[in-house]
Design a protein around this motif. Structure first.
Motif, PDB file in Angstrom:
ATOM      1  N   TYR A   1       0.872  -1.270  -0.036  1.00 13.62           N
ATOM      2  CA  TYR A   1      -0.025   0.142  -0.090  1.00 13.62           C
ATOM      3  C   TYR A   1       1.075   1.100   0.001  1.00 13.62           C
ATOM      4  O   TYR A   1       1.983   1.307   0.660  1.00 13.62           O
ATOM      5  CB  TYR A   1      -0.978   0.133   1.240  1.00 13.62           C
TER       6      TYR A   1
ATOM      7  N   ASP B   1      -1.690  -0.417  11.147  1.00 10.20           N
ATOM      8  CA  ASP B   1      -1.940  -1.714  10.576  1.00 10.20           C
ATOM      9  C   ASP B   1      -2.886  -1.326   9.056  1.00 10.20           C
ATOM     10  O   ASP B   1      -4.063  -1.514   9.005  1.00 10.20           O
ATOM     11  CB  ASP B   1      -2.957  -2.475  11.549  1.00 10.20           C
ATOM     12  N   VAL B   2      -2.205  -1.013   8.178  1.00 12.52           N
ATOM     13  CA  VAL B   2      -2.725  -0.726   6.935  1.00 12.52           C
ATOM     14  C   VAL B   2      -3.353  -1.887   6.185  1.00 12.52           C
ATOM     15  O   VAL B   2      -4.107  -1.859   5.155  1.00 12.52           O
ATOM     16  CB  VAL B   2      -1.650   0.125   5.841  1.00 12.52           C
TER      17      VAL B   2
ATOM     18  N   ASN C   1      -4.811  -4.582   7.564  1.00 12.11           N
ATOM     19  CA  ASN C   1      -5.873  -5.061   8.332  1.00 12.11           C
ATOM     20  C   ASN C   1      -5.645  -6.546   8.615  1.00 12.11           C
ATOM     21  O   ASN C   1      -6.468  -7.355   8.324  1.00 12.11           O
ATOM     22  CB  ASN C   1      -7.476  -5.045   7.694  1.00 12.11           C
ATOM     23  N   MET C   2      -4.528  -6.884   9.563  1.00 12.23           N
ATOM     24  CA  MET C   2      -4.159  -8.405   9.495  1.00 12.23           C
ATOM     25  C   MET C   2      -4.965  -9.070  10.684  1.00 12.23           C
ATOM     26  O   MET C   2      -5.310  -8.176  11.455  1.00 12.23           O
ATOM     27  CB  MET C   2      -2.566  -8.162   9.744  1.00 12.23           C
ATOM     28  N   SER C   3      -4.946 -10.247  10.796  1.00 10.52           N
ATOM     29  CA  SER C   3      -5.474 -11.123  11.700  1.00 10.52           C
ATOM     30  C   SER C   3      -4.445 -11.089  12.871  1.00 10.52           C
ATOM     31  O   SER C   3      -3.381 -10.501  12.913  1.00 10.52           O
ATOM     32  CB  SER C   3      -6.011 -12.439  11.385  1.00 10.52           C
TER      33      SER C   3
ATOM     34  N   LYS D   1      -0.444 -10.842  12.886  1.00 14.28           N
ATOM     35  CA  LYS D   1       0.294  -9.834  13.651  1.00 14.28           C
ATOM     36  C   LYS D   1       1.288 -10.438  14.693  1.00 14.28           C
ATOM     37  O   LYS D   1       2.409  -9.602  14.766  1.00 14.28           O
ATOM     38  CB  LYS D   1      -0.791  -8.908  14.525  1.00 14.28           C
TER      39      LYS D   1
ATOM     40  N   GLN E   1       1.505   4.576  10.182  1.00 20.19           N
ATOM     41  CA  GLN E   1       0.240   3.825  10.290  1.00 20.19           C
ATOM     42  C   GLN E   1       0.500   2.553  11.029  1.00 20.19           C
ATOM     43  O   GLN E   1       1.418   1.810  10.340  1.00 20.19           O
ATOM     44  CB  GLN E   1      -0.468   3.587   8.951  1.00 20.19           C
TER      45      GLN E   1
END
Length: 387
Positions: free
Chosen positions: A114, A124-125, A127-129, A133, A122
């Motif tokens: 991204y 968590d760009v 949106n990890m589980s 993480k 940022q």
């Protein structure tokens, strides 16, 4: 699987980076291609409407690596072992790239990116589980202060020295990110967030090779490539997307011509009986003799010193030794298994410093090709351009 998130701030806007990235990719593809044994072949380059990121541009490339390994070793490998394939989905400001080697089915590199207008702050760009993480480590890259190998250093690609004629930007100071944070909005800024997943699922080698690919094949390449993107800005600044697509088309045609010329030369050699020079024949004989000698040492006494499960699975050196003693050249199968034993043995014995003593992308490609022969017997896929 080893997961790292690289964060690479750049002193330019998100839209400027898009042009810089595409310009750099086509330029490096041209510079690093010289024929089937060394170069990039673009199989597809077309728009898509329903894929990663939604709508974007899809490319399918093949990297030929045969010229980067010894000719004697190249001669005993099938062509599938001498190529790395890249599929890329560019839905800017989101991209995804996947690398595989057809001959190494348990290997892959998956890179999601991204591009954001910030300095990399940022959390968590992607949106990890929660599980991802826990597996992920964050590795920031600074194009000014991160070290680069002495043999790769170029004065004209040093951000500390470079000043753009067109934009009057630069040189960059060591604290350029802190300077921007203290004066937000004064100059353009963006960050490439890269989530890189490397998987090499082979017993005895997985962790070291995954670390090697991250450290040598990804991080070092990304540091140099982003320095180039900044220091080449007088070449790409002012170009439009239409200009870039035209350059990509010209590059694709130029690479196709190089591949065609190489194939014609190969056909001419075959038409003349495929004769090889005495020097090449002697090189192959000496190489095979060296392998035979080493196999005899490894399997001395027709037994192999136990090294756990891996050694048991690949215990074939005694057979190779007996063949060598009878004067029979080892088969491709025995060479492949010998190579896997050697890699496993080296993985146990060598230190991390020794294992990581390599330079850049070519060493990573050579690693793929060296691993491909033994991997097939187990269970029968830069330059990296996901930048």
């Amino acid at each position: 699987m080893l997961i790292k998130e690289y964060r690479i701030p750049m002193p330019m806007s998100v839209e400027e980076y898009r042009i810089a990235q595409l310009y750099m990719i086509q330029k490096k593809s041209r510079e690093e291609s010289c024929g089937e044994g060394s170069g990039v072949e673009i199989l597809e380059n077309k728009p898509y409407t329903d894929g990663p990121g939604g709508t974007g541009q899809y490319t399918h490339k093949v990297y030929h690596i045969g010229m980067h390994i010894p000719s004697w070793f190249r001669s005993i490998l099938p062509k599938a072992a001498l190529r790395v394939e890249e599929e890329s989905w560019n839905a800017y400001p989101y991209t995804r790239t996947r690398y595989t080697c057809p001959f190494v089915e348990k290997f892959s590199i998956d890179i999601e990116t991204y591009y954001k207008p910030d300095t990399g702050n940022q959390a968590d760009v992607f949106n990890m589980s929660a599980t991802e993480k826990r597996q992920r480590s964050i590795d920031p890259i600074d194009i000014v202060t991160d070290p680069i190998a002495a043999h790769e250093y170029k004065v004209e690609e040093d951000p500390r020295l470079y000043k753009s004629t067109k934009t009057q930007r630069g040189p960059l100071r060591d604290d350029w990110i802190e300077e921007y944070n203290n004066n937000p909005g004064k100059t353009p800024i963006m960050c490439a967030y890269k989530l890189c997943k490397v998987e090499f699922r082979y017993w005895g080698m997985q962790s070291k090779i995954e670390r090697f690919i991250h450290d040598v094949g990804l991080r070092k390449v990304m540091v140099r490539a982003h320095r180039q993107a900044w220091c080449w800005q007088d070449e790409w600044y002012g170009l439009t997307m239409e200009d870039i697509r035209q350059l990509e088309l010209e590059t694709q045609l130029a690479l196709a011509r190089k591949m065609a010329q190489f194939c014609q030369a190969e056909e001419a050699i075959e038409a003349n009986g495929g004769a090889t020079s005495p020097d090449k024949e002697q090189e192959a004989k000496e190489a095979i003799s060296s392998i035979e000698a080493e196999e005899v040492v490894v399997g001395s006494g027709d037994t192999l010193q136990p090294r756990g499960v891996l050694t048991k699975q690949w215990s074939t050196s005694s057979r190779s030794s007996r063949s060598s003693k009878r004067g029979v050249s080892p088969s491709r199968h025995s060479l492949s298994e010998w190579r896997m034993q050697s890699i496993a043995r080296d993985s146990d014995d060598s230190s991390d410093e020794e294992f990581f003593d390599a330079h850049g992308k070519q060493q990573l490609l050579v690693l793929f090709s060296h691993l491909s022969a033994p991997v097939r017997t187990c269970h029968p896929s830069l330059t990296l351009h996901a930048l």
